[in-house]
Design an enzyme around this catalytic site. Structure first.
Site, PDB file in Angstrom:
ATOM      1  N   GLU A   1       0.840  -1.200   0.000  1.00  0.00           N
ATOM      2  CA  GLU A   1       0.000   0.000   0.000  1.00  0.00           C
ATOM      3  C   GLU A   1       0.879   1.256   0.000  1.00  0.00           C
ATOM      4  OE1 GLU A   1      -3.250  -0.158   2.828  1.00  0.00           O
ATOM      5  OE2 GLU A   1      -4.061  -1.966   1.894  1.00  0.00           O
TER       6      GLU A   1
ATOM      7  N   GLU B   1      -4.798  -8.865  -0.211  1.00  0.00           N
ATOM      8  CA  GLU B   1      -5.539  -8.561   1.023  1.00  0.00           C
ATOM      9  C   GLU B   1      -7.011  -8.504   0.650  1.00  0.00           C
ATOM     10  OE1 GLU B   1      -4.270  -5.449   3.685  1.00  0.00           O
ATOM     11  OE2 GLU B   1      -2.151  -5.845   3.259  1.00  0.00           O
TER      12      GLU B   1
HETATM   13  O1  AHR Z   1      -4.874  -6.111   7.169  1.00  0.00           O
HETATM   14  C1  AHR Z   1      -4.795  -4.934   7.901  1.00  0.00           C
HETATM   15  C2  AHR Z   1      -4.181  -3.781   7.104  1.00  0.00           C
HETATM   16  O2  AHR Z   1      -5.024  -3.408   6.059  1.00  0.00           O
HETATM   17  C3  AHR Z   1      -2.859  -4.042   6.443  1.00  0.00           C
HETATM   18  O3  AHR Z   1      -1.788  -3.910   7.305  1.00  0.00           O
HETATM   19  C4  AHR Z   1      -2.822  -2.983   5.385  1.00  0.00           C
HETATM   20  O4  AHR Z   1      -2.041  -3.350   4.277  1.00  0.00           O
HETATM   21  C5  AHR Z   1      -4.279  -2.764   5.043  1.00  0.00           C
HETATM   22  O5  AHR Z   1      -4.620  -1.421   5.017  1.00  0.00           O
END
Ligand code: AHR
Length: 559
Positions: A226, A360
């Site tokens: 990110e 994610e």
């Molecule tokens: O999964 C929790 C968080 O969500 C992670 O650390 C980040 O990459 C995302 O914003």
């Protein structure tokens, strides 16, 4: 603190930017069938007896599609709350049965779902992680802070060698996210040298001193996380200039990997479908199209949580039918998002060399009452198993581009597979959905066409059923069907062409309520049970319970 202010604002932007799309715009016959069915039933939604409707499925085994890569069943384990510490690592001195500090019960459970890869150490944590603090004798490890997640102490007792040992115990590949935000290319390059070289360098000798003379395998390298947000709030151009340096200099020296499968490098990609993220995807893919010999990427990451609105306010347990429907509607937006970013990727990479890696994904709810909000603790209900199945189905339909995905997160955090409390462990409904889908790992996609029908609640309309099919290496046909309707069963009649099935056996996952959960006291409330299915005249008939996920195996007979 839940997350940095910038993380919040980007996720906020991400959520509001999402359009209200229920079904795919992907121009495949399968999804066209789904859309057709949805439109059909949308006009018939007021009919009094939807339950009496049969759902006709047509499975065309001879028309196989892309391989459903086992990596789409990947996991994500960040140093966040009790995801790693207590979830995986209890230390060798613990009374909880462990092997070199790693919980035996957790290892056995993860082996059973054949975890293909684990993304580690973050997440936002990765861009503040300095690997040297996590190697060497345990009593010499320094304690640092984890400012992203609760500001707690990071003891660094679970570091590189412990992670690789854990992977070895569960039989998974390493997906290592290197620190691009606050680290240097040199630090990341040395980490990979420490991990992978077979030559007797000082770092290799240090690895041997720490218990592992042989080089480790690192299958996947995440170049930042990110980076548009918690990874450094970079512009696409700034990220690109950094990413090229990491791609060039962070090398995998493992001789076996250099000869055969190289380490795949995954660049930071989009976090939604607003213009900010389409610009990001455009920038990275355009650069890829014109890339020089000196750098390369094999994957573009995409993050997409099911969160509805930020900050996450939906309860993970104790919710009603409307919230059930809202969450499922939101989760189905994954399809439109993949379609949108895949189309950009197709422009610059028509041969689909770069995978879209959804590293994610999952449901993000309000923190469980009484928990530290920075620990992202939430319950996991039957709704989450259904949500997981719907996303796995979407990934399977996009298998030509989506070749890896990592649910967030593996243990005790967000949409977890497993929850632990000291010596106790419980498997969540999501775990069971993943277990039922194991046969889809590395199988071949088989198109299914069907009229999805409509389930409506609180003004929200959803497809009533969803289904995918696949053929495994042994020739078995696997059918996964989800009945989203929490009130009505669905009578399935599947026409099977291109297969002379002689047996059909399967399992179904359902529970008394959409928010039924497994607890330490009642761990089997949501567990798969055998389901009966009839085969007659080339057709499969079965009844799906309301709010259920069902997987059927069909064995081919002689034609
Ligand atoms: O999964 C929790 C968080 O969500 C992670 O650390 C980040 O990459 C995302 O914003």
């Amino acid at each position: 603190m839940l997350a940095s202010a910038s993380t919040k604002s980007s996720i906020l932007g991400r959520r509001f930017a999402l359009p209200l799309i229920v079904l795919s715009r992907k121009a495949s016959s399968v999804v066209r069938g789904l859309l057709f069915g949805f439109a059909l039933i949308a006009t018939a939604a007021t009919a009094p007896d939807l339950a009496a409707q049969k759902v006709q499925l047509s499975v065309e085994v001879s028309k196989t599609g892309a391989k459903i890569h086992r990596n789409i069943f990947g996991q994500f384990a960040e140093h966040l709350a009790h995801g790693v510490y207590e979830g995986i690592w209890v230390g060798p001195a613990s009374t909880i049965p462990n092997t070199r500090g790693i919980r035996n019960d957790v290892v056995a459970a993860l082996r059973a779902i054949k975890v293909p890869n684990v993304r580690w150490p973050g997440g936002c944590f990765a861009d503040e992680y300095h690997w040297r603090k996590g190697i060497g004798p345990a009593d010499k490890r320094v304690a640092t802070l984890n400012p992203n997640w609760g500001g707690v102490i990071e003891p660094n007792t679970f570091g590189t060698n412990e992670f690789m040992d854990f992977l070895d115990q569960i039989g998974a590949d390493a997906y290592v996210s290197v620190n691009l935000g606050s680290g240097t290319p040199q630090e990341a390059a040395e980490w990979l040298e420490y991990l992978t070289t077979a030559q007797p360098t000082t770092l290799a000798k240090e690895r041997a001193t720490n218990g592992h003379p042989a080089p480790y395998r690192v299958g996947y390298l995440g170049i930042g996380n990110e980076s548009w947000d918690c990874g450094g709030n970079m512009t696409p151009d700034y990220y690109l200039s950094q990413m090229k340096i990491y791609s060039r200099f962070v090398r995998n020296f493992n001789p076996a990997q250099q000869e055969k499968q190289q380490m795949l490098k995954i660049a930071v990609g989009p976090g939604g479908d607003g213009s900010r993220w389409t610009e990001w995807t455009e920038a990275i893919m355009k650069a890829y199209q014109n890339h020089q010999w000196s750098w390369d990427i094999n994957g573009l990451s995409m993050h997409n949580y099911t969160v509805v609105r930020w900050p996450p306010s939906f309860k993970s347990v104790g919710f009603g039918e409307t919230e059930y429907a809202q969450i499922l509607k939101s989760t189905l937006e994954m399809d439109g998002l993949i379609t949108k970013h895949s189309a950009i990727m197709d422009k610059y990479d028509p041969q689909k060399k770069v995978a879209l890696v959804v590293d994610e994904w999952g449901a993000w709810y309000a923190p469980s009452p009484g928990s530290n909000p920075g620990f992202l603790v939430q319950q996991n209900s039957l709704r989450d198993a259904i949500l997981a199945a719907l996303n796995l189905n979407i990934f399977a339909r996009h298998a030509d581009r989506v070749r890896m995905a990592n649910i967030a997160q593996m243990i005790n955090v967000l949409q977890a597979m497993i929850m632990t409390d000291k010596e106790k462990m419980v498997l969540t409904p999501t775990y069971h959905a993943f277990k039922m889908y194991v046969p889809f790992q590395d199988s071949t996609f088989v198109p299914v066409t069907f009229d999805a029908g409509t389930y409506t609640s609180g003004g929200i309309s959803l497809p009533r059923v969803d289904a995918i099919a696949a053929k495994d290496a042994a020739g078995k046909l696997w059918l996964a069907i989800t009945n989203l309707d929490p009130n009505q069963p669905a009578e399935i009649e599947a026409t099977l062409s291109g297969i002379a099935a002689k047996s059909a056996i399967g399992e179904t996952l359902t529970a008394p309520k959409v928010d039924s959960v497994n607890t330490f006291e009642a761990p089997k409330t949501v567990t798969p049970k055998p389901v009966s299915a009839k085969l007659q005249g080339g057709k499969l008939a079965l009844k799906l319970e309301p709010k259920s996920v069902t997987v059927i195996a069909l064995e081919e007979g002689s034609r």
